[in-house]
Design an enzyme around this catalytic site. Structure first.
Site, mmCIF file in Angstrom:
data_model
loop_
_atom_site.group_PDB
_atom_site.id
_atom_site.type_symbol
_atom_site.label_atom_id
_atom_site.label_comp_id
_atom_site.label_asym_id
_atom_site.label_seq_id
_atom_site.Cartn_x
_atom_site.Cartn_y
_atom_site.Cartn_z
ATOM 1 C CB CYS A 162 -0.946 -0.018 1.194
ATOM 2 S SG CYS A 162 -0.168 -0.463 2.760
ATOM 3 C CE1 TYR A 163 2.173 4.394 5.044
ATOM 4 C CE2 TYR A 163 2.765 2.198 5.794
ATOM 5 C CZ TYR A 163 2.255 3.450 6.056
ATOM 6 O OH TYR A 163 1.830 3.773 7.329
#
Ligand SMILES: NC(=O)c1ccc[n+]([C@@H]2O[C@H](COP(=O)([O-])OP(=O)(O)OC[C@H]3O[C@@H](n4cnc5c(N)ncnc54)[C@H](OP(=O)(O)O)[C@@H]3O)[C@@H](O)[C@H]2O)c1
Length: 353
Positions: free
Chosen positions: A156-157
């Site tokens: 996600c990051y």
């Protein structure tokens, strides 16, 4: 030519977790998907709607224990939303049986096995399996994803950071010294109970964690941004836990190669690179991304600013960690891999406010 309309039988492994639940929610709205089986560990044997009551009346199925042969018999596609280290066994057993697999864990994302081992340890993943996996960021690897049978869906990051800064690195507009300062909603940590993720401990406060190169997503950002830049990039990454359930806001700082270049040039570079991308919007100058504007969607909002006094470029992205940061992106990859319209099942806008 007749349009193919048959349904595609799909299995979700890790269906009781946050990412598994989001996969099911999105797949229920997908025009070609049929849920063929849902699997988990401790919740196996229970009706899904008992474990996740928001599916009551919509998906009446019982969660089962994973069995590779049974899944391969029922499903053409499987999503594995298991913790890293556990996922690879499932992925490898299904890939061996010819199932198209989308792995949401970090097990196959790092291309170099030694780099993977140094960040994640654990049982080594077979090199051929690692080499077969396509890194599932469609905006960079659409061609490789077409027809892919094994996809390593990005973290996600990294998704938020790469989409914000890769075009500026690739165009040679900024130096390869990148700082990523990102705030994530608490769902990023999954549904396992830990004291520091309890409501009283996360609400009305914000904290950095795993700073100074301690967060494993740093390796993924280094890998993909180095490829984009065509030279070694080392990212300094500071993740934060923000008092919200979903969303990631990433502020990505870089040093301009030409300190006299105005913000418009960076804005244009982003706009040009992501032109035609169905899920990316580079916001007009003056507008800034907000996680509440992408919540529940597969959308990415981007903007860029320049501080001439500090000689820094700031690229900002907002994504939903459950959407473009996980389940939405995985379904986007599936659509491309199977030759379906890329936006199938994913064209919803944010749930705002
Ligand atoms: N959360 C995010 O924002 C996010 C974003 C991108 C990627 N990811 C990655 O996606 C994966 C899932 O994350 P999550 O947040 O959904 O975690 P989670 O909420 O903790 O869910 C994990 C799921 O895996 C199941 N499970 C664990 N071991 C299993 C096994 N051996 N066999 C079958 N099922 C098993 C659990 O089932 P039981 O609970 O029933 O045991 C649960 O359904 C992780 O690799 C994570 O790093 C997460």
């Amino acid at each position: 030519m007749t349009q193919e309309t048959t349904t595609i039988p799909i299995a979700v492994v890790g269906a009781s977790g946050y990412v598994g639940a989001e996969l099911l929610r999105l797949l229920l709205g997908h025009p070609r998907a049929a849920i063929a089986g849902i699997y988990a560990r401790s919740s196996a044997g229970q009706p899904l709607a008992q474990v996740l009551p928001h599916f009551a009346g919509r998906l009446e199925r019982t969660i089962e224990s994973f069995d590779a042969a049974a899944v391969a018999e029922r499903a053409r596609v499987a999503f594995s939303a298991l913790p890293h280290g556990e996922s690879v066994q499932v992925v490898s057993a299904l890939a061996e049986r010819g199932v198209t697999v989308l792995d949401l864990s970090a097990d196959l994302r790092l291309r170099d096995p030694e780099v993977h081992a140094s960040w994640y340890g654990g049982v080594p993943v077979s090199l051929p399996l690692r080499q077969r996996a396509v890194y599932g960021l469609p905006e960079l690897y659409r061609r490789e994803l077409a027809g892919a049978k094994l996809v390593a869906v990005p973290g996600c990051y990294p998704t938020g950071a790469i989409l914000a800064i890769a075009p500026l690195l690739a165009a040679g507009l900024v130096q390869p010294d990148i700082i990523v300062d990102a705030k994530s909603g608490v769902s990023g940590a999954g549904h396992a109970l830990t004291a520091d993720h309890l409501y009283p401990e996360v609400t009305e406060g914000i904290r950095a964690y795993k700073v100074a190169g301690a967060h494993r997503h740093t390796a993924e950002m280094d890998q993909e941004l180095s490829l984009a830049a065509g030279q070694r990039v080392h990212v300094m990454f500071t993740p934060h836990l923000a008092p919200m359930s979903r969303g990631i806001l990433s502020c990505v700082y870089a040093t301009p190669r030409n300190p006299d270049l105005a913000a418009g040039a960076y804005h244009e570079a982003l706009r040009e690179r992501w032109k035609g991308e169905p899920f990316i919007t580079v916001l007009p100058p003056g507008q800034l991304p907000d996680t509440s504007h992408v919540r529940g969607s597969n959308r990415v909002h981007l903007s860029v600013a320049v501080d001439p006094r500090a000689r820094r470029v700031l690229a900002i992205s907002a994504i939903d960690n459950m959407g473009k940061g996980a389940a939405g992106q995985a379904i986007q990859c599936m659509n491309i891999a199977l030759g379906l319209p890329e936006t199938a099942g994913l064209d919803g806008v944010a749930a705002f406010p």
